[in-house]
Design an enzyme around this catalytic site. Structure first.
Site, PDB file in Angstrom:
ATOM      1  N   TYR A 175      22.975  80.053  89.650  1.00  0.00           N
ATOM      2  CA  TYR A 175      23.842  80.493  88.561  1.00  0.00           C
ATOM      3  C   TYR A 175      24.474  81.850  88.868  1.00  0.00           C
ATOM      4  O   TYR A 175      25.670  82.059  88.630  1.00  0.00           O
ATOM      5  CB  TYR A 175      23.055  80.579  87.254  1.00  0.00           C
ATOM      6  CG  TYR A 175      23.917  80.997  86.089  1.00  0.00           C
ATOM      7  CD1 TYR A 175      24.773  80.087  85.477  1.00  0.00           C
ATOM      8  CD2 TYR A 175      23.918  82.309  85.633  1.00  0.00           C
ATOM      9  CE1 TYR A 175      25.606  80.475  84.435  1.00  0.00           C
ATOM     10  CE2 TYR A 175      24.742  82.705  84.593  1.00  0.00           C
ATOM     11  CZ  TYR A 175      25.577  81.787  83.993  1.00  0.00           C
ATOM     12  OH  TYR A 175      26.405  82.179  82.978  1.00  0.00           O
ATOM     13  N   PRO A 227      29.546  93.135  82.894  1.00  0.00           N
ATOM     14  CA  PRO A 227      28.819  92.185  82.051  1.00  0.00           C
ATOM     15  C   PRO A 227      28.435  90.928  82.826  1.00  0.00           C
ATOM     16  O   PRO A 227      29.277  90.294  83.460  1.00  0.00           O
ATOM     17  CB  PRO A 227      29.838  91.852  80.945  1.00  0.00           C
ATOM     18  CG  PRO A 227      31.180  92.085  81.580  1.00  0.00           C
ATOM     19  CD  PRO A 227      30.973  93.224  82.535  1.00  0.00           C
ATOM     20  N   TYR A 258      33.551  87.222  74.516  1.00  0.00           N
ATOM     21  CA  TYR A 258      34.190  85.920  74.700  1.00  0.00           C
ATOM     22  C   TYR A 258      34.719  85.502  73.341  1.00  0.00           C
ATOM     23  O   TYR A 258      33.968  85.414  72.374  1.00  0.00           O
ATOM     24  CB  TYR A 258      33.182  84.888  75.210  1.00  0.00           C
ATOM     25  CG  TYR A 258      32.832  85.032  76.670  1.00  0.00           C
ATOM     26  CD1 TYR A 258      33.803  84.878  77.652  1.00  0.00           C
ATOM     27  CD2 TYR A 258      31.530  85.307  77.077  1.00  0.00           C
ATOM     28  CE1 TYR A 258      33.486  84.998  78.999  1.00  0.00           C
ATOM     29  CE2 TYR A 258      31.198  85.427  78.407  1.00  0.00           C
ATOM     30  CZ  TYR A 258      32.183  85.272  79.371  1.00  0.00           C
ATOM     31  OH  TYR A 258      31.869  85.403  80.694  1.00  0.00           O
ATOM     32  N   ARG A 278      31.653  74.659  88.967  1.00  0.00           N
ATOM     33  CA  ARG A 278      30.691  75.400  89.783  1.00  0.00           C
ATOM     34  C   ARG A 278      29.682  74.437  90.400  1.00  0.00           C
ATOM     35  O   ARG A 278      28.680  74.071  89.777  1.00  0.00           O
ATOM     36  CB  ARG A 278      29.981  76.457  88.933  1.00  0.00           C
ATOM     37  CG  ARG A 278      30.953  77.447  88.290  1.00  0.00           C
ATOM     38  CD  ARG A 278      30.265  78.394  87.336  1.00  0.00           C
ATOM     39  NE  ARG A 278      31.235  79.211  86.618  1.00  0.00           N
ATOM     40  CZ  ARG A 278      30.930  80.044  85.621  1.00  0.00           C
ATOM     41  NH1 ARG A 278      29.658  80.156  85.218  1.00  0.00           N
ATOM     42  NH2 ARG A 278      31.875  80.748  85.022  1.00  0.00           N
ATOM     43  N   LYS A 310      40.180  91.827  80.127  1.00  0.00           N
ATOM     44  CA  LYS A 310      39.521  91.535  81.406  1.00  0.00           C
ATOM     45  C   LYS A 310      40.026  90.208  81.973  1.00  0.00           C
ATOM     46  O   LYS A 310      40.083  89.205  81.263  1.00  0.00           O
ATOM     47  CB  LYS A 310      38.005  91.463  81.213  1.00  0.00           C
ATOM     48  CG  LYS A 310      37.209  91.254  82.500  1.00  0.00           C
ATOM     49  CD  LYS A 310      35.714  91.342  82.216  1.00  0.00           C
ATOM     50  CE  LYS A 310      34.890  91.277  83.485  1.00  0.00           C
ATOM     51  NZ  LYS A 310      34.848  89.928  84.058  1.00  0.00           N
ATOM     52  N   HIS A 314      36.583  87.251  87.927  1.00  0.00           N
ATOM     53  CA  HIS A 314      35.265  86.782  87.469  1.00  0.00           C
ATOM     54  C   HIS A 314      34.335  86.561  88.663  1.00  0.00           C
ATOM     55  O   HIS A 314      33.501  85.651  88.657  1.00  0.00           O
ATOM     56  CB  HIS A 314      35.416  85.495  86.657  1.00  0.00           C
ATOM     57  CG  HIS A 314      34.465  85.395  85.508  1.00  0.00           C
ATOM     58  ND1 HIS A 314      34.844  85.550  84.195  1.00  0.00           N
ATOM     59  CD2 HIS A 314      33.131  85.155  85.460  1.00  0.00           C
ATOM     60  CE1 HIS A 314      33.801  85.399  83.397  1.00  0.00           C
ATOM     61  NE2 HIS A 314      32.743  85.156  84.148  1.00  0.00           N
ATOM     62  N   ARG A 324      34.238  83.039  90.065  1.00  0.00           N
ATOM     63  CA  ARG A 324      33.483  81.991  89.377  1.00  0.00           C
ATOM     64  C   ARG A 324      34.345  81.047  88.547  1.00  0.00           C
ATOM     65  O   ARG A 324      33.850  80.039  88.051  1.00  0.00           O
ATOM     66  CB  ARG A 324      32.434  82.634  88.464  1.00  0.00           C
ATOM     67  CG  ARG A 324      31.331  83.324  89.234  1.00  0.00           C
ATOM     68  CD  ARG A 324      30.468  84.202  88.341  1.00  0.00           C
ATOM     69  NE  ARG A 324      29.745  83.459  87.323  1.00  0.00           N
ATOM     70  CZ  ARG A 324      28.646  82.734  87.539  1.00  0.00           C
ATOM     71  NH1 ARG A 324      28.164  82.624  88.772  1.00  0.00           N
ATOM     72  NH2 ARG A 324      28.027  82.124  86.544  1.00  0.00           N
ATOM     73  N   SER A 381      34.765  92.436  91.147  1.00  0.00           N
ATOM     74  CA  SER A 381      34.884  91.240  91.989  1.00  0.00           C
ATOM     75  C   SER A 381      34.875  91.623  93.462  1.00  0.00           C
ATOM     76  O   SER A 381      35.908  91.969  94.037  1.00  0.00           O
ATOM     77  CB  SER A 381      36.120  90.401  91.664  1.00  0.00           C
ATOM     78  OG  SER A 381      36.076  89.928  90.323  1.00  0.00           O
TER      79      SER A 381
END
Length: 428
Positions: free
Chosen positions: A48, A101, A154, A189, A297, A321, A324, A356
């Site tokens: 993950y 985060p 989010y 993913r 973001k 991200h 991701r 990143s």
């Protein structure tokens, strides 16, 4: 700090400890850090955290982007006194680092976000608390003890829930609101898919929701409206999922095993997690909810940076991200100069946060020289967390601070403000 500076102080402490047979508990090299964490994390947990979208080309591109830049050191500069501090939204930060985060930190360590808070506080680095945290934001804020934090949002499909989360973030002292824009859907993913593993479906990483009064109301409504369903024959995997839901839901685990709320909470979360219909027209509503500075973001295109200026937000966060979300995305570092130029061309002095691909102090220097005001540290702090809890987080952040300090000094500079594109040369 003595005149020798933070970097040399940390370096000397490590060497002195080594003279007595004590090696660092956490590797100081970013590549070794990931390898060490892999050995102690569960297969699901490491997948993950380390995994990225699709072929993972975006994550690779993030790393390769730094390889296209070289630092050009300058000589005979007095670097005895150095200041790596930056100002963000009216507060002076001792270094340009932020703790980016990252959700579901319980997959790395039982103390999760609380351990990260202690490590960040020890290093004087602002933590950006995730909406997908394993611990309610109020508990994280208390652990930080007033040392400063931001909240990452989010944007849920339920506007009342959004307003409640924003209100709670403001009430517990968040200094800025970071709105993540690139996760209308979860990216493809393969590492997680091949394990059939989504932590949220097991009740992990949804503590901000289960601690929220609006979300609890939604759960209660779902439970009240539910019709009895035949129970399928349990399998070992189903039992493990039920146990995970019960342990991660507020209240007594034994009670939760037979209560409908833990499963209803997971189902409700999956229903309301994101809002794919979000547009620029929704930003005024967010502005009306809070007086906190708003940072967008996921900005990678210069036109989006210009639209952020027009929207009246307070900062942008250049990030893909960590690779991701979109496979074969532009590397975040490659996008950074264009975003910075667009903002400056629009006459905006707003800060630019970057993440990143940051794995070492030299990476941070390159991002800062290309126009970032601050840099977020994502996966590395999670690997430190997995290896040694709060101490591991602190050591990772300390090492990055120390390496950046030495990198700045050895390049012939004395402050972050002096880092400009002229410090670098590009090699293609």
């Amino acid at each position: 700090m003595p005149s020798e500076g933070f970097g040399r102080t940390v370096q000397s402490a490590i060497y002195r400890a080594g003279a007595f047979g004590h090696r660092p508990e956490v590797p100081t090299d970013g590549t070794q850090l990931e390898s060490a964490a892999r050995k102690v994390m569960s297969r699901r947990g490491f997948a993950y955290v380390a995994g990225s979208a699709g072929s993972e080309a975006s994550a690779s591109a993030n790393a390769r982007a730094f390889d296209r830049w070289r630092v050009v050191p300058r000589m005979l500069v007095d670097t005895t006194e150095r200041d790596l501090g930056v100002e963000l939204f009216g507060r002076r930060h001792a270094s340009p680092f932020l703790v980016a985060p990252v959700g579901v930190l319980s997959m790395a360590h039982d103390e999760a976000d609380l351990a990260v808070a202690r490590g960040a506080r020890e290093q004087g680095i602002t933590q950006v608390i995730s909406t997908q945290a394993s611990v309610p934001m109020e508990d994280i804020a208390r652990t930080l003890g007033g040392s400063g934090h931001w909240f990452q949002l989010y944007w849920s499909s339920d506007d009342d829930l959004v307003e409640s989360l924003v209100s709670r973030a403001e009430a517990c002292g968040s200094e800025a609101l970071v709105v993540t824009l690139d996760t209308a859907y979860l990216g493809w993913r393969p590492r997680d898919l091949d394990l059939g593993h989504l932590p949220f479906a097991r009740g992990e990483g949804i503590a901000q929701y289960t601690s929220d009064p609006v979300f609890r109301r939604l759960v209660a409504d779902r439970v009240a409206a539910a019709t009895p369903q035949p129970r399928p024959r349990p399998t070992p995997a189903a039992v493990a999922t039920l146990l995970s839901m019960s342990r991660n839901h507020p209240g007594d685990t034994r009670h939760n095993l037979t209560a409908p709320e833990p499963r209803a909470a997971v189902e409700t979360f999956l229903d309301v997690f994101s809002r794919p219909s979000l547009t620029w027209d929704d930003l005024p509503r967010l502005r009306s909810m809070t007086s906190m500075p708003i940072v967008l973001k996921g900005i990678l295109h210069p036109d989006d940076a210009r639209r952020a200026v027009d929207a009246g937000v307070d900062g942008v966060y250049v990030s893909n991200h960590g690779g991701r979300q979109v496979d074969r995305s532009v590397a975040a570092l490659d996008a950074l100069p264009g975003v910075v130029a667009a903002l400056r061309g629009a006459g905006s002095p707003m800060p630019v946060v970057f993440d990143s691909g940051i794995r070492c102090g030299a990476d941070a220097l390159i991002a800062l020289a290309l126009g970032a005001t601050a840099v977020g540290i994502g996966r590395p702090h999670v690997y430190g967390l997995a290896l040694a809890g709060a101490d591991g987080v602190s050591q990772v952040l300390r090492n990055l601070r120390a390496e950046l300090d030495l990198q700045v000094a050895l390049s012939g500079h004395t402050s972050v403000a002096s880092l400009t594109p002229d410090v670098l040369t590009r090699v293609d």
